[in-house]
Design a protein around this motif. Structure first.
Motif, PDB file in Angstrom:
ATOM      1  N   ALA A 122       0.829  -1.191   0.100  1.00  0.00           N
ATOM      2  CA  ALA A 122       0.055   0.115   0.072  1.00  0.00           C
ATOM      3  C   ALA A 122       0.932   1.364   0.139  1.00  0.00           C
ATOM      4  N   ARG A 123       1.628   1.216   0.943  1.00  0.00           N
ATOM      5  CA  ARG A 123       2.695   2.512   0.838  1.00  0.00           C
ATOM      6  C   ARG A 123       3.385   2.678  -0.444  1.00  0.00           C
ATOM      7  N   TRP A 124       3.902   1.662  -1.047  1.00  0.00           N
ATOM      8  CA  TRP A 124       4.596   1.833  -2.299  1.00  0.00           C
ATOM      9  C   TRP A 124       3.504   2.232  -3.518  1.00  0.00           C
ATOM     10  N   MET A 125       2.630   1.573  -3.406  1.00  0.00           N
ATOM     11  CA  MET A 125       1.347   2.076  -4.490  1.00  0.00           C
ATOM     12  C   MET A 125       1.155   3.557  -4.316  1.00  0.00           C
ATOM     13  N   LEU A 126       0.946   4.037  -3.003  1.00  0.00           N
ATOM     14  CA  LEU A 126       0.412   5.597  -2.917  1.00  0.00           C
ATOM     15  C   LEU A 126       1.732   6.384  -3.290  1.00  0.00           C
ATOM     16  N   ASP A 127       3.103   6.056  -2.866  1.00  0.00           N
ATOM     17  CA  ASP A 127       4.197   6.652  -3.282  1.00  0.00           C
ATOM     18  C   ASP A 127       4.159   6.625  -4.791  1.00  0.00           C
ATOM     19  N   ALA A 128       3.773   5.480  -5.454  1.00  0.00           N
ATOM     20  CA  ALA A 128       3.932   5.608  -6.961  1.00  0.00           C
ATOM     21  C   ALA A 128       2.830   6.488  -7.673  1.00  0.00           C
ATOM     22  N   THR A 129       1.576   6.310  -7.163  1.00  0.00           N
ATOM     23  CA  THR A 129       0.561   7.132  -7.459  1.00  0.00           C
ATOM     24  C   THR A 129       0.798   8.813  -7.497  1.00  0.00           C
ATOM     25  N   THR A 130       1.653   9.040  -6.256  1.00  0.00           N
ATOM     26  CA  THR A 130       2.089  10.387  -6.040  1.00  0.00           C
ATOM     27  C   THR A 130       3.136  10.865  -7.205  1.00  0.00           C
ATOM     28  N   ALA A 131       4.079  10.192  -7.538  1.00  0.00           N
ATOM     29  CA  ALA A 131       5.033  10.332  -8.605  1.00  0.00           C
ATOM     30  C   ALA A 131       4.518  10.074  -9.944  1.00  0.00           C
ATOM     31  N   ARG A 132       3.290   9.487 -10.078  1.00  0.00           N
ATOM     32  CA  ARG A 132       2.464   9.335 -11.277  1.00  0.00           C
ATOM     33  C   ARG A 132       3.474   8.151 -12.130  1.00  0.00           C
ATOM     34  N   LEU A 133       3.820   7.031 -11.654  1.00  0.00           N
ATOM     35  CA  LEU A 133       4.430   5.946 -12.206  1.00  0.00           C
ATOM     36  C   LEU A 133       3.470   5.375 -12.968  1.00  0.00           C
ATOM     37  N   GLY A 134       3.951   4.729 -14.118  1.00  0.00           N
ATOM     38  CA  GLY A 134       3.228   4.134 -15.090  1.00  0.00           C
ATOM     39  C   GLY A 134       3.832   2.597 -15.429  1.00  0.00           C
ATOM     40  N   GLY A 135       3.085   1.705 -16.036  1.00  0.00           N
ATOM     41  CA  GLY A 135       3.582   0.403 -16.541  1.00  0.00           C
ATOM     42  C   GLY A 135       3.717  -0.577 -15.433  1.00  0.00           C
TER      43      GLY A 135
END
Length: 337
Positions: free
Chosen positions: A195-208
């Motif tokens: 969960a923590r990584w996904m929310l960080d990735a969402t904030t950074a707008r990571l894709g793929g």
């Protein structure tokens, strides 16, 4: 951040909701309302399998979506189409099960995947369902879609029963059939770290696509089971046994002895995956002792019996069968306990 959570009150979704609320995000969850949502979450009612089930999302805008859907991909297709112009980023909890079997040891996100259809409805095999959902999301969101291919997920609120079974079994004490080799590396992810990584990735707008599971060697069978012994404070004796003898006895890996599989093709598929991309983008996994202790504390808080997903089989070795196996192994040279 305004987060829309699709699903999300039981296990992984609960971890995402609690992490987002702790960050001060505005969290809205769409689900059927069969379980209470974490405090601070606004709940919208909707059944994604029913006609009109997304009506509650007809209006509104969000910065991001996290979707934990595991069934027919058409539900992800429909929500992605509906939200495409009103959401900035869409993160989907996919699975390493999308990779075709067998896969090479330490394979990364470029490994061959199974076939899937974004339009599939009804009962769809798990791997094909996850892959179909990925395709649906990529078609609607393109580079704004994050595909978090999780491996084995454990931690508090687990409703599959794998770590809860080991904790409950070890808490009973006595001789415990412990599958060797004891130094066999395991890969898993604590739902809270996911969960923590996904929310960080969402904030950074990571894709793929990203493989999201602990690095190889983060834990071993021994460190996991020893942590269970310490957490429960039981007098359990881990009777380490060669994997060949366990397999020869007809014990089903992964189900009768949850989490564990003997070295070989299935092991490489489940516990030998490259996570270099996710680690480079911030994935951090807490110690196995913390995951075990927190899961045991949660189990005790709910009376010791973990909830069970209706669509997943019960796991764990029957006590009588375990006793028979241990008796049959007496006098054979296994791994010392």
């Amino acid at each position: 951040m305004r987060l829309l959570l699709l699903g999300g009150t039981k296990f992984v979704g609960r971890a995402v909701a609690e992490e987002a609320v702790a960050r001060g995000w505005e969290v809205t969850a769409l689900n059927r309302g069969t379980q209470p949502a974490p405090e601070g979450v606004t709940v919208l009612r909707g059944d994604r399998t029913a006609e009109g089930g997304l009506a509650a999302l007809a209006t509104g805008e969000w910065d991001a979506v996290v979707d934990t859907w595991s069934w027919a991909p058409a539900a992800v297709r429909d929500s992605a189409r509906l939200l495409r112009d009103r959401v900035g980023h869409y993160a989907y909890v996919s699975s390493c099960s999308v990779y075709a079997y067998p896969k090479a040891p330490a394979a990364d996100e470029s490994a061959r995947v199974v076939e899937g259809s974004p339009d599939a409805v009804g009962e769809v095999p798990y791997a094909e369902a996850k892959r179909g959902a990925e395709l649906a999301l990529e078609a609607e969101f393109g580079g704004r879609a994050l595909l978090a291919r999780a491996g084995l997920i454990i931690g508090p609120y687990e409703n599959i029963g794998r770590l809860p079974w080991w904790l409950s079994r070890i808490a009973r004490g006595g001789p415990v059939l412990a599958p060797g080799p004891r130094d066999l590396p395991l890969q898993y992810v604590d739902a809270r770290d996911l969960a923590r990584w996904m929310l960080d990735a969402t904030t950074a707008r990571l894709g793929g696509a990203y493989n999201v599971v602990s690095p190889a060697g983060h834990a071993t069978t021994e460190s996991l089971l020893e942590a269970c012994v310490r957490a429960t404070g039981s007098d359990a004796e881990l009777c380490w046994t060669d994997p060949e003898r366990i397999v020869a006895a007809g014990v089903e890996p992964w189900t009768e002895l949850p989490i564990w599989v003997a070295p070989g093709e299935l092991y490489d598929y489940l516990h030998n995956t490259s996570v270099a991309r996710a680690v480079a983008d911030g994935l951090r996994c807490r110690p196995v002792t913390e995951t075990v202790e927190d899961t045991w504390a949660w189990l005790r808080s709910i009376g010791g019996s973990a909830p069970q997903r209706a669509d997943r089989p019960n796991v764990g070795l029957d006590p009588e069968r375990e006793a028979e196996l241990l008796k049959g192994l007496q006098g054979l040279q296994g791994l010392p306990g």
